[in-house]
Design a protein around this motif. Structure first.
Motif, short mmCIF file in Angstrom:
data_model
loop_
_atom_site.label_atom_id
_atom_site.label_comp_id
_atom_site.label_asym_id
_atom_site.label_seq_id
_atom_site.Cartn_x
_atom_site.Cartn_y
_atom_site.Cartn_z
N GLN A 1 24.55 49.13 4.99
CA GLN A 1 23.91 50.43 5.06
C GLN A 1 24.67 51.55 4.37
OE1 GLN A 1 25.31 48.85 7.61
NE2 GLN A 1 26.18 50.24 9.14
N GLN A 2 25.92 51.30 3.96
CA GLN A 2 26.64 52.36 3.26
C GLN A 2 25.95 52.73 1.94
OE1 GLN A 2 31.20 51.70 4.97
NE2 GLN A 2 30.77 51.11 2.87
N ARG A 3 25.19 51.82 1.38
CA ARG A 3 24.46 52.13 0.15
C ARG A 3 23.38 53.18 0.38
NH1 ARG A 3 24.39 47.93 -4.70
NH2 ARG A 3 26.34 46.85 -4.26
N SER A 4 23.02 53.39 1.63
CA SER A 4 22.01 54.40 1.94
C SER A 4 22.62 55.71 2.42
CB SER A 4 21.03 53.85 2.99
OG SER A 4 20.26 52.79 2.46
N SER A 5 23.93 55.89 2.22
CA SER A 5 24.61 57.14 2.56
C SER A 5 25.01 57.85 1.26
CB SER A 5 25.86 56.86 3.40
OG SER A 5 25.49 56.38 4.67
N LYS A 6 24.74 59.14 1.20
CA LYS A 6 24.88 59.87 -0.04
C LYS A 6 26.30 59.89 -0.58
CE LYS A 6 23.46 64.13 -2.35
NZ LYS A 6 22.67 65.38 -2.22
N GLU A 7 27.30 60.01 0.33
CA GLU A 7 28.67 60.10 -0.17
C GLU A 7 29.07 58.87 -0.97
OE1 GLU A 7 29.23 59.01 4.31
OE2 GLU A 7 27.77 60.03 3.03
N PHE A 8 28.58 57.69 -0.57
CA PHE A 8 28.91 56.46 -1.29
C PHE A 8 28.18 56.40 -2.64
CE2 PHE A 8 29.88 55.34 3.12
CZ PHE A 8 31.14 54.78 2.97
N ARG A 9 26.92 56.80 -2.64
CA ARG A 9 26.17 56.78 -3.90
C ARG A 9 26.78 57.75 -4.91
NH1 ARG A 9 22.26 60.07 -5.69
NH2 ARG A 9 21.84 60.90 -3.61
N ILE A 10 27.12 58.96 -4.47
CA ILE A 10 27.69 59.94 -5.39
C ILE A 10 29.05 59.48 -5.89
CG2 ILE A 10 28.59 62.30 -5.57
CD1 ILE A 10 25.50 61.99 -5.59
N ALA A 11 29.86 58.87 -5.03
CA ALA A 11 31.16 58.35 -5.46
C ALA A 11 30.96 57.33 -6.58
CB ALA A 11 31.89 57.72 -4.28
N CYS A 12 30.00 56.44 -6.40
CA CYS A 12 29.76 55.41 -7.41
C CYS A 12 29.19 56.00 -8.70
CB CYS A 12 28.82 54.34 -6.86
SG CYS A 12 29.58 53.33 -5.57
N GLU A 13 28.34 57.03 -8.56
CA GLU A 13 27.80 57.66 -9.77
C GLU A 13 28.89 58.38 -10.55
OE1 GLU A 13 24.42 60.13 -9.03
OE2 GLU A 13 23.12 58.43 -8.56
N LEU A 14 29.85 58.97 -9.86
CA LEU A 14 30.99 59.60 -10.55
C LEU A 14 31.75 58.57 -11.38
CD1 LEU A 14 32.35 61.84 -7.66
CD2 LEU A 14 31.25 62.66 -9.76
N VAL A 15 31.96 57.40 -10.80
CA VAL A 15 32.68 56.34 -11.51
C VAL A 15 31.85 55.81 -12.67
CG1 VAL A 15 33.66 54.02 -11.29
CG2 VAL A 15 33.96 55.68 -9.44
N LEU B 1 27.31 65.79 -11.99
CA LEU B 1 26.28 64.78 -12.22
C LEU B 1 24.92 65.37 -12.57
CD1 LEU B 1 27.21 62.42 -9.24
CD2 LEU B 1 27.69 62.03 -11.68
N LYS B 2 24.91 66.64 -12.93
CA LYS B 2 23.65 67.31 -13.26
C LYS B 2 22.91 66.60 -14.38
CE LYS B 2 21.76 71.76 -14.73
NZ LYS B 2 22.08 73.16 -15.13
N ASP B 3 23.62 66.20 -15.41
CA ASP B 3 23.01 65.53 -16.56
C ASP B 3 23.49 64.08 -16.67
OD1 ASP B 3 21.66 67.92 -17.45
OD2 ASP B 3 23.61 68.63 -18.16
N ALA B 4 23.73 63.47 -15.55
CA ALA B 4 24.27 62.10 -15.53
C ALA B 4 23.31 61.12 -16.21
CB ALA B 4 24.54 61.67 -14.10
N LYS B 5 23.88 60.25 -17.01
CA LYS B 5 23.08 59.21 -17.68
C LYS B 5 22.80 58.05 -16.74
CE LYS B 5 24.77 60.26 -22.34
NZ LYS B 5 25.47 59.74 -23.53
N VAL B 6 23.72 57.81 -15.81
CA VAL B 6 23.54 56.72 -14.86
C VAL B 6 23.17 57.30 -13.50
CG1 VAL B 6 24.63 54.77 -13.68
CG2 VAL B 6 25.24 55.28 -16.06
N LYS B 7 21.97 56.99 -13.04
CA LYS B 7 21.53 57.40 -11.72
C LYS B 7 21.24 56.13 -10.91
CE LYS B 7 20.88 61.06 -10.61
NZ LYS B 7 21.83 62.05 -10.00
#
Length: 448
Positions: free
Chosen positions: A173-187, A366-372
């Motif tokens: 369920q961590q994949r459904s928590s925003k902090e984890f998704r944003i961390a991965c999008e940053l990477v 991540l405003k203009d992030a290519k990977v979402k």
């Protein structure tokens, strides 16, 4: 199923890509008219310990779901779950509610044609067998992590799901928590530069079973509890007496679990691999920490990134320009040696909150992030939505398989004290390792 007939990684990908969604028809026999009859999903629950008690409470509050049955090998837990459902639904009696059925054998529950989906939260050694039986019986599944007890089971369960066309959500369920998704999008978007290393922090690998025998628990089918695993002497540490409110320590036995490597490791390694973008592959090498060690094992990926099991802040990504740390309710972004945004401790990070820091980070970087990445705000909602749309959920069975295989590989290095190379396409050893480690000896008819 014969362990020697493990599907290869190639067939794994083929079946995953070629699965055709089966038509889905919801039953009209429901107990309440608050929601349109053809929109209710009849759900059964298998394994009524602490984890599924939590799931049960969540689904009981949903108008789109009707809890039709519960199952547990322990009489107290089974009856308690039945009473919980009937008390909740009894408050809305309109003359059509017929009660919740309770079963000691999951096969009886799965034989019910009116049950559309099941939530499985048994001990790990049962996950694959029941999951396979469920999809073959035409049920969609929410299956707790770790997905399976060994590598062979992960591949076999994935194939069964694909062959059935059913929906399977792994309970990561961590994949459904925003902090984890944003961390991965940053990477994934290179905000911290080129990713070099990852540290994941969780507890120890599992020891072998070494508990003393206790008098049997009345009302517990201990033989059925052991199921595919060995028939060990009963001990209440594994299956507590009565209704309990804690996570039993069967996890800390190799026979029935995988220690914290497949418990919290299945959460944090899952996020690490989401950030790496290797949900369809996994590591290519496993480095042992040495004999009798409990920290220090490493997973090496094709791009050279090294994941280390150590002490830290949960999941920590280290790049050439910065670092990201994430855990439940915690998040930090560092760039150039300075913390840019973060919330790790409410006593230290006063005047802000996790949500605020994560939102500010997303807006700024991540405003203009290519990977979402796939966005899910609730793991249960995501599963229920997939049941309706027939599209794969955020943590589809194949994702759960890649994660749990990585956990099992790490455990192998701890158990054996050796390093080895891994073929992540064929899902087998490339150099070193013993094929026997990929499966287990099954007991009786409970063969995966």
């Amino acid at each position: 199923m014969n362990p020697s007939s493990n599907p290869s990684r190639r067939s794994f990908l083929t079946t995953a890509a070629g699965a055709v969604a089966a038509p889905f028809i919801l039953p009209s026999r429901v107990w309440s008219a608050d929601t349109a009859p053809n929109s209710r999903i009849n759900v059964g629950f298998i394994g009524m310990g602490k984890m599924n008690s939590g799931h049960l409470g969540n689904f009981l509050g949903r108008e789109t779901v009707n809890v039709a049955a519960v199952c547990d090998v322990d009489t107290n837990r089974r009856n308690n779950a039945k009473a919980t459902v009937e008390k909740r639904y009894g408050e809305k009696k309109d003359g059509s509610y017929k009660g919740c059925d309770a079963y000691a054998d999951f096969r009886e529950l799965l034989a019910r044609k009116d049950i559309d989906a099941v939530v499985i939260a048994t001990p790990d050694h049962w996950h694959a067998f029941i999951g396979i039986a469920a999809v073959k019986a035409g049920k969609d599944v929410y299956g707790e992590k770790p997905l399976t007890h060994n590598v062979h089971e992960a591949l076999t369960l994935t194939k069964a799901v694909r062959d059935s066309g059913k929906i399977f959500q792994t309970g990561s369920q961590q994949r459904s928590s925003k902090e984890f998704r944003i961390a991965c999008e940053l990477v994934r978007n290179g905000v911290i530069g080129e990713l070099k290393t990852i540290t994941t922090s969780f507890g120890d690998p599992a020891p072998v079973y070494n508990l003393k025998e206790e008098p049997a628990e009345p009302g517990l089918d201990w033989d059925m509890w052991c199921g595919p695993g060995p028939l060990k002497p009963y001990n209440s540490i594994l299956s507590p007496r009565g209704v309990h409110n804690h996570f039993p320590a069967w996890r800390n036995t190799r026979e029935f679990g995988g220690g914290m490597i497949t418990d919290w490791g299945a959460h944090h390694i899952d996020i690490a691999q989401w950030g790496l973008g290797v949900d369809d592959s996994g590591p290519v090498e496993v480095r042992s920490a040495g004999v009798d060690k409990k920290r220090g094992a490493q997973l090496v990926y094709a791009n050279g990134v090294v994941l280390t099991h150590g002490e830290g802040k949960g999941v920590s990504f280290y790049g050439t320009e910065g670092e990201v740390h994430v855990n439940r309710g915690k998040f930090e972004l560092w760039l150039g040696g300075k913390k840019v945004h973060g919330f790790m401790d409410k006593e230290v990070d006063k005047g802000t909150s996790l949500d605020r820091e994560v939102v500010l980070t997303e807006r700024e970087f991540l405003k203009d992030a290519k990977v979402k990445l796939y966005e899910s705000k609730n793991h249960h909602d995501d599963w229920l939505n997939s049941i309706k749309t027939r599209e794969r959920p955020i943590c589809d069975v194949a994702v759960g398989a890649t994660t749990v295989i990585s956990c099992h590989l790490m455990n192998m290095s701890y158990y054996s004290g050796t390093s080895f190379k891994w073929n992540n396409k064929e899902r087998t050893f490339a150099e070193g390792g013993d094929p026997k480690w990929l499966t287990r000896d099954y007991r009786g008819d409970w063969i995966v």
